[in-house]
Enzyme design. Structure first.
Site, PDB file in Angstrom:
ATOM      1  N   CYS A 235       0.783  -1.311  -0.118  1.00  0.00           N
ATOM      2  CA  CYS A 235      -0.003   0.005   0.078  1.00  0.00           C
ATOM      3  C   CYS A 235       0.673   1.223   0.013  1.00  0.00           C
ATOM      4  CB  CYS A 235      -0.940   0.094   0.949  1.00  0.00           C
ATOM      5  SG  CYS A 235      -0.123   0.131   2.685  1.00  0.00           S
ATOM      6  N   HIS A 294      -2.829   1.201   7.016  1.00  0.00           N
ATOM      7  CA  HIS A 294      -3.056   1.261   5.203  1.00  0.00           C
ATOM      8  C   HIS A 294      -2.949   2.724   4.801  1.00  0.00           C
ATOM      9  CE1 HIS A 294      -4.455   0.401   1.402  1.00  0.00           C
ATOM     10  NE2 HIS A 294      -5.557   0.899   1.424  1.00  0.00           N
ATOM     11  N   ASP A 317      -7.383   5.717  -3.564  1.00  0.00           N
ATOM     12  CA  ASP A 317      -6.474   4.354  -3.280  1.00  0.00           C
ATOM     13  C   ASP A 317      -6.186   3.484  -4.292  1.00  0.00           C
ATOM     14  OD1 ASP A 317      -5.438   2.328  -1.822  1.00  0.00           O
ATOM     15  OD2 ASP A 317      -7.148   1.829  -0.251  1.00  0.00           O
TER      16      ASP A 317
END
Length: 676
Positions: A235, A294, A317
């Site tokens: 991530c 995250h 994202d």
């Protein structure tokens, strides 16, 4: 961001001087290029026309400026224009914000976790938590000479461009559209995007994500291999590369880190976690997860496609988790819409809401049955952070995403979000394009009155359990902690406690348990006792993931009572950092000596040690030094020389990897003067 075309060589036309050097300085793009024009939207630039046969005569002569883009410029589609539009959908009024979120070459991505973080917030003082944040500095190098070309190539390799180039180019003026295209192209799940994701712990055919320190090496490798996906990313890598690309395209962007981040796979705003009677989390039943942390992006833009008031920062994202309209991307989702529970607004607001404000339900699986242990309302979404403006300090932006945990307002927003999901489901599949994740109605006990939180097992048993670390957990050392048990009732308590420890990946996926123990504790009325625990280095060393996360759990029960109580804590083991010393003042085109000091923190030798260094304007390419073997607890240093070639604030990045660890890091800020 726009580039000027090469001047026409046709002698019939005036010869233009695009004044690239002067304009680029005014547009803060001089580090991208001085030879070609690179300008930003919403800002004037100057050009000079030289007429060859005679001078320009006002009243007799007229000049028409035409701007074109794409393979088939079309006035109707907006890819051919005689007058450039004057609006800027990504304009920020604040000059410090523009400098930070568009021009700055450095990003600060918080990779790691709170050391000794607890799964249930409130078990550590906030000051200790903030002091224990681990930051990973990331070199963006947005202004490298060919990075803008790679970013434009990325747009042309998208499925949107491949299917309909003309329409794709026509829509690039919309930051909403462009951000979704870039978001999908950063991962490679649907196309030949930039990065392959890998959470398996097996990286033999690529790079361990923890070893990356900058975006340039990734983007250049993608370009050099004919746009084949680079292996591998997780991530923080996806988010950092997307930050580089979006800033290069002129869209204000920052990197966001969310601790205890929810991944709600069934779309009901509940994260279900399953445990066995030893307190071990069950992987085979765990579809929902709570990521230890995250990382995603926020991009600043107007949202004319939403009701008024939902422009500004938008969540994007690029980590491939779920599909959105058939592609692996997420957003843009308005941060304000997330805070207000407007989960029916596009794009993917429901999924973004669950990352920061889902409830967490714990279940005990025993004898083929499931027993609800507790529904926790404050587990998910803590210490949401970004880099402060003009500072390396952490800026907590949690209040931008949700109201204070435990407040009536936060519970009302959660209930509103649940009701919107139920309403969307009742209206049928035609609503799926707004939030394309499957809608499953929440469990009956989740839609409770927000004024009446669920009863904790500790309230029923009147027993409190809590883990406490006795010292800071360091890699290579034993872990010492205690389990504190408190009897809050006037009755005698006879407890059996099953304890376990297992490694975690940062996405919450558990590995096999490597330590278990059982404790029997008797408590007199209102008495408290501690049960000392120790996990030896030899017990956990072979079971650690790259993320160095250990989850300790205790499942307690009282004799002759069906109620169970669960407590757990996530521990992050820390490494000593790398020390970088700059010996002397730094000047452009003058030799600079750099000393790097590092050590092996383990009580055993480590092999295949490699030290890498890079820094925009300081090194023309990544420096790679083969160290070989480091003896136990051995401290070493190397000295190397470089010649800075760009002035201003710069940063040296260093990473030490070996066969036992991959991401011992350090960084050093360096100001490079122009000199004489």
């Amino acid at each position: 961001m726009a580039q000027g075309a090469a001047p026409s060589q046709d002698s019939r036309w005036p010869s233009p001087d695009l004044q690239s050097s002067r304009n680029n300085v005014r547009h803060h793009t001089e580090e991208i290029s001085v030879d070609r024009l690179v300008v930003r939207p919403g800002q004037a630039f100057c050009i000079t026309l030289y007429f060859k046969s005679r001078g320009f005569q006002p009243g007799m002569d007229s000049i028409t400026f035409v701007a074109e883009t794409g393979p088939l410029p079309d006035l109707a589609k907006g890819t051919r224009a005689g007058q450039l539009p004057g609006t800027d959908a990504v304009y920020m009024e604040s000059e410090p914000q523009r400098q930070e979120y568009v021009v700055t070459i450095m990003a600060s991505s918080t990779k790691g976790a709170r050391v000794g973080s607890a799964h249930a917030p409130g078990t550590m003082g906030s000051k200790q938590i903030l002091n224990n944040l681990l930051r990973t500095k990331w070199t963006e190098w947005t202004f490298e000479e060919n990075i803008i070309d790679i970013c434009l190539e990325l747009l042309e390799k998208s499925l949107n461009f491949q299917v309909d180039p003309s329409t794709d180019c026509a829509l690039r003026g919309s930051p909403v559209y462009t951000s979704r295209v870039v978001c999908a192209m950063i991962n490679s799940n649907d196309d030949n995007g930039v990065l392959n994701g890998n959470w398996s712990e097996n990286y033999v055919d690529g790079m361990n994500p923890a070893e990356w320190t900058g975006s340039v090496a990734i983007l250049k490798q993608w370009h050099a291999t004919g746009c084949q996906p680079v292996r591998y990313g997780q991530c923080w890598v996806f988010a950092a590369v997307m930050c580089t690309v979006m800033r290069c395209l002129g869209i204000p962007t920052r990197v966001i880190t969310n601790f205890d981040s929810g991944h709600d796979t069934d779309g009901n705003l509940i994260i279900d976690e399953y445990y066995d009677n030893t307190g071990r989390i069950l992987e085979n039943m765990k579809k929902d997860t709570v990521w230890n942390f995250h990382v995603w992006n926020e991009c600043w833009m107007a949202r004319k496609d939403l009701p008024p008031g939902y422009g500004g920062w938008q969540v994007l994202d690029a980590t491939p988790q779920e599909t959105s309209n058939g592609f692996y991307c997420c957003g843009p989702a308005s941060v304000k819409a997330i805070k207000e529970g407007e989960v029916d607004l596009k794009y993917d607001t429901r999924f973004a809401f669950s990352m920061v404000n889902a409830d967490c339900m714990s279940w005990l699986v025993y004898g083929g049955k499931e027993q609800k242990l507790h529904q926790e309302t404050a587990t998910v979404g803590n210490f949401i952070s970004t880099k402060s403006i003009q500072s390396d300090e952490r800026d907590d932006i949690t209040e931008s995403y949700k109201y204070e945990e435990g407040s009536l307002q936060e519970r009302e927003v959660f209930l509103k979000a649940l009701q919107k999901l139920q309403a969307a489901r009742s209206q049928g599949p035609h609503r799926a394009n707004l939030n394309p994740f499957s809608s499953v109605p929440p469990r009956q006990d989740s839609a409770r009155n927000p004024n009446t939180p669920s009863l904790r097992p500790s309230d029923v048993l009147q027993v409190s359990l809590k883990f406490e670390l006795l010292d800071s957990p360091k890699m290579g050392q034993d872990i010492n902690f205690v389990l504190l048990a408190v009897n809050m009732s006037p009755q005698f308590k006879d407890l059996k406690l099953n304890l376990s420890a297992q490694s975690l990946l940062h996405d919450g996926s558990p590995l096999a348990p490597f330590w278990q123990d059982t404790a029997f504790i008797t408590l007199f009325p209102e008495e408290e006792k501690t049960f000392p625990c120790k996990i030896l280095y030899s017990q956990y060393s072979q079971y650690l993931s790259t993320d160095k996360l250990i989850r300790i759990s205790a499942l307690g029960e009282e004799k002759n009572s069906p109620e169970k109580i669960l407590v757990n804590k996530i521990i992050t083991l820390t490494f000593p950092g790398i020390t970088i010393n700059v010996l002397g003042a730094a000047f452009v085109n003058q030799p600079l000596t750099v000393q790097v000091v590092f050590s092996n923190p383990l009580s055993e030798p480590v092999e295949d040690c490699v030290l890498t260094l890079e820094g925009s304007g300081l090194f023309r390419k990544q420096q790679r030094v083969l160290i070989g073997v480091l003896k136990p607890h051995h401290k070493a240093s190397i000295t190397l020389k470089t010649v800075p070639f760009k002035s201003g604030q710069r940063q040296i990045q260093a990473n030490l990897s070996s066969n036992r660890f991959k991401d011992i890091k350090g960084y050093k800020n360096v100001y490079v003067d122009l000199g004489l």
